[in-house]
Design a protein around this motif. Sequence first.
Motif, PDB file in Angstrom:
ATOM      1  N   LEU A   1       0.829  -1.210   0.000  1.00  0.00           N
ATOM      2  CA  LEU A   1       0.000   0.000   0.000  1.00  0.00           C
ATOM      3  C   LEU A   1       0.868   1.267   0.000  1.00  0.00           C
ATOM      4  O   LEU A   1       0.541   2.254  -0.646  1.00  0.00           O
ATOM      5  CB  LEU A   1      -0.955   0.001   1.200  1.00  0.00           C
ATOM      6  CG  LEU A   1      -2.137  -0.974   1.080  1.00  0.00           C
ATOM      7  CD1 LEU A   1      -2.946  -0.982   2.365  1.00  0.00           C
ATOM      8  CD2 LEU A   1      -3.035  -0.625  -0.109  1.00  0.00           C
ATOM      9  N   ALA A   2       1.983   1.205   0.734  1.00  0.00           N
ATOM     10  CA  ALA A   2       2.878   2.364   0.767  1.00  0.00           C
ATOM     11  C   ALA A   2       3.452   2.614  -0.625  1.00  0.00           C
ATOM     12  O   ALA A   2       3.529   3.757  -1.092  1.00  0.00           O
ATOM     13  CB  ALA A   2       4.008   2.119   1.763  1.00  0.00           C
TER      14      ALA A   2
ATOM     15  N   LEU B   1     -11.860 -10.078  -8.872  1.00  0.00           N
ATOM     16  CA  LEU B   1     -12.166  -9.177  -7.761  1.00  0.00           C
ATOM     17  C   LEU B   1     -12.333  -7.771  -8.353  1.00  0.00           C
ATOM     18  O   LEU B   1     -11.440  -7.293  -9.046  1.00  0.00           O
ATOM     19  CB  LEU B   1     -10.959  -9.206  -6.811  1.00  0.00           C
ATOM     20  CG  LEU B   1     -11.000  -8.528  -5.474  1.00  0.00           C
ATOM     21  CD1 LEU B   1     -12.209  -8.985  -4.693  1.00  0.00           C
ATOM     22  CD2 LEU B   1      -9.743  -8.910  -4.700  1.00  0.00           C
ATOM     23  N   ALA B   2     -13.481  -7.145  -8.126  1.00  0.00           N
ATOM     24  CA  ALA B   2     -13.686  -5.796  -8.685  1.00  0.00           C
ATOM     25  C   ALA B   2     -14.160  -4.871  -7.576  1.00  0.00           C
ATOM     26  O   ALA B   2     -15.074  -5.213  -6.821  1.00  0.00           O
ATOM     27  CB  ALA B   2     -14.713  -5.841  -9.815  1.00  0.00           C
ATOM     28  N   VAL B   3     -13.513  -3.708  -7.472  1.00  0.00           N
ATOM     29  CA  VAL B   3     -13.910  -2.783  -6.400  1.00  0.00           C
ATOM     30  C   VAL B   3     -14.246  -1.417  -6.990  1.00  0.00           C
ATOM     31  O   VAL B   3     -13.648  -0.994  -7.983  1.00  0.00           O
ATOM     32  CB  VAL B   3     -12.797  -2.610  -5.327  1.00  0.00           C
ATOM     33  CG1 VAL B   3     -12.597  -3.880  -4.543  1.00  0.00           C
ATOM     34  CG2 VAL B   3     -11.497  -2.147  -5.951  1.00  0.00           C
TER      35      VAL B   3
ATOM     36  N   GLU C   1     -10.438  -6.750   1.175  1.00  0.00           N
ATOM     37  CA  GLU C   1     -10.143  -5.565   1.988  1.00  0.00           C
ATOM     38  C   GLU C   1      -8.961  -4.785   1.409  1.00  0.00           C
ATOM     39  O   GLU C   1      -8.998  -3.563   1.291  1.00  0.00           O
ATOM     40  CB  GLU C   1      -9.807  -6.032   3.391  1.00  0.00           C
ATOM     41  CG  GLU C   1     -10.191  -5.036   4.465  1.00  0.00           C
ATOM     42  CD  GLU C   1      -9.851  -5.611   5.813  1.00  0.00           C
ATOM     43  OE1 GLU C   1      -8.993  -5.015   6.466  1.00  0.00           O
ATOM     44  OE2 GLU C   1     -10.414  -6.675   6.164  1.00  0.00           O
ATOM     45  N   LEU C   2      -7.933  -5.550   1.002  1.00  0.00           N
ATOM     46  CA  LEU C   2      -6.747  -4.911   0.429  1.00  0.00           C
ATOM     47  C   LEU C   2      -7.110  -4.202  -0.879  1.00  0.00           C
ATOM     48  O   LEU C   2      -6.704  -3.058  -1.117  1.00  0.00           O
ATOM     49  CB  LEU C   2      -5.660  -5.973   0.192  1.00  0.00           C
ATOM     50  CG  LEU C   2      -4.432  -5.534  -0.584  1.00  0.00           C
ATOM     51  CD1 LEU C   2      -3.704  -4.400   0.121  1.00  0.00           C
ATOM     52  CD2 LEU C   2      -3.467  -6.710  -0.773  1.00  0.00           C
ATOM     53  N   ALA C   3      -7.905  -4.886  -1.719  1.00  0.00           N
ATOM     54  CA  ALA C   3      -8.293  -4.291  -2.999  1.00  0.00           C
ATOM     55  C   ALA C   3      -9.126  -3.033  -2.765  1.00  0.00           C
ATOM     56  O   ALA C   3      -8.975  -2.028  -3.475  1.00  0.00           O
ATOM     57  CB  ALA C   3      -9.088  -5.299  -3.828  1.00  0.00           C
ATOM     58  N   GLN C   4      -9.987  -3.072  -1.745  1.00  0.00           N
ATOM     59  CA  GLN C   4     -10.810  -1.899  -1.467  1.00  0.00           C
ATOM     60  C   GLN C   4      -9.949  -0.722  -1.012  1.00  0.00           C
ATOM     61  O   GLN C   4     -10.182   0.416  -1.410  1.00  0.00           O
ATOM     62  CB  GLN C   4     -11.848  -2.231  -0.394  1.00  0.00           C
ATOM     63  CG  GLN C   4     -13.071  -2.883  -1.009  1.00  0.00           C
ATOM     64  CD  GLN C   4     -14.128  -3.172   0.033  1.00  0.00           C
ATOM     65  OE1 GLN C   4     -13.874  -3.946   0.950  1.00  0.00           O
ATOM     66  NE2 GLN C   4     -15.268  -2.564  -0.099  1.00  0.00           N
TER      67      GLN C   4
END
Length: 419
Positions: free
Chosen positions: A18-19, A135-137, A166-169
Amino acid sequence: MLRDISRRKRAEEVQRFLAQASSVLAASLDHETTLASLARLAAGPLADFCFIDLIEDSGAVNRLVVAHADPGKEALAQQLLRYPLDRGRPHLVFTVLQTGEPELWPELPESYLESVAQSQDHLRLLRSLQIRSLLAVPLRAHGHLRGVLTLLTAQSGRRYPAEDLELAQELGRRAALAIENARLYREAQKAVRARDEVRSVVSHDLGNTLSAIFIGTELLLKTLPADSGQDETRRHLEAIRASAAQMERLIGNLLEIRRMEAGRLPLDCKPEEPAGLIAEACQVLQPLASVKSQHLEAELAADGLPRVLADRERVLQVLSNLVGNAVKYTPVGGLITVRAERRDAEVCILVKDTGPGIPAEHLPHIFERFWQVRQGGRRGIGLGLAIARGIVEAHGGRIWVESRAGAGSEFYFILPAAE
Ligand code: ADP
């Protein structure tokens, strides 16, 4: 002692990813470049390939970016860009846009591809990509849905577990903020361009029209015989000329602030007589003061003053802004004095009026751009003093004000002596 550290390791990896994503997203304000980098970043640790669809200003959905972790399959994945999504047919992207909720398909059934394919060719392409899990967000920022980020696994055989959602969101939230920032930046740039266009129209077209008014009034005033008994007409003509001069000052300020913002305020300094500068500024503003029955006086030291090192036109603009303000804000019948005196190796010029003065709380801000005591007041645009300060400081001088509400104002500025 044995301890299961896989959870902790994963949490660390997620944070690292994420960073990295945040720094990729912050790298550019061009959203296409940014999203392409993000897709490339995600294709690998998070997906075999991924794509991003954005909602355009027109409402159309545009597939903007496709990236594949396997360089050999990149070209194949890129072909997805050739199939514009048909709103009339079901598609996962439309489902996410409609519900605003993410979609997770750990194991994609073959029938799914058939249901979303836009054509036979599209179906063939989807099959050749060997999609396994999906996975689609939604990309949502400040409550606005801006698009969809879709992550897919293929040849790796991985299946998305629920925790990847959660990570994808989180990734989607960060990407949406970057898209929103880029959009706001584009809008701000558009506004700046529009403002510059208005400024150049104002400064050129309005300037030409004003010149015509000036010349016309001058001619009429000249041809009006002094003893024609048409004092009323003369007064009207003088008022027109004074208003035109005031408008010219306003246009001059608009042009000057543009130069200052662009960081170019070239000065052409020569030794100048302060008395001459003051006399010229007062002469230009005299008609305006007369219209308000004000006394405009120039007081010059009897023993003469040293010449100042000044850009004539620009110092005239400072004087014109200060005296113009004094005339503008001082009521009918008031007194405005312009004085110059020597102070060591400098000359100090004072513009003093018997107007309403400036309340103490406004004094620290009075030289800021667009600052007005009565906000939205229709008598100016709040640039005159900012420009005066810019010009004086460019000369290596200082400018300040001493004033109290109800007790008039005194504006001082200092210019270096030439010798
Ligand atoms: P503008 O006059 O266009 O509003 P300026 O930058 O010249 O902008 O002045 C900023 C504000 O300072 C004015 O709006 C006014 O409220 C106040 N001001 C300036 N000069 C005077 C003055 N001589 N007397 C009273 N108030 C003044």
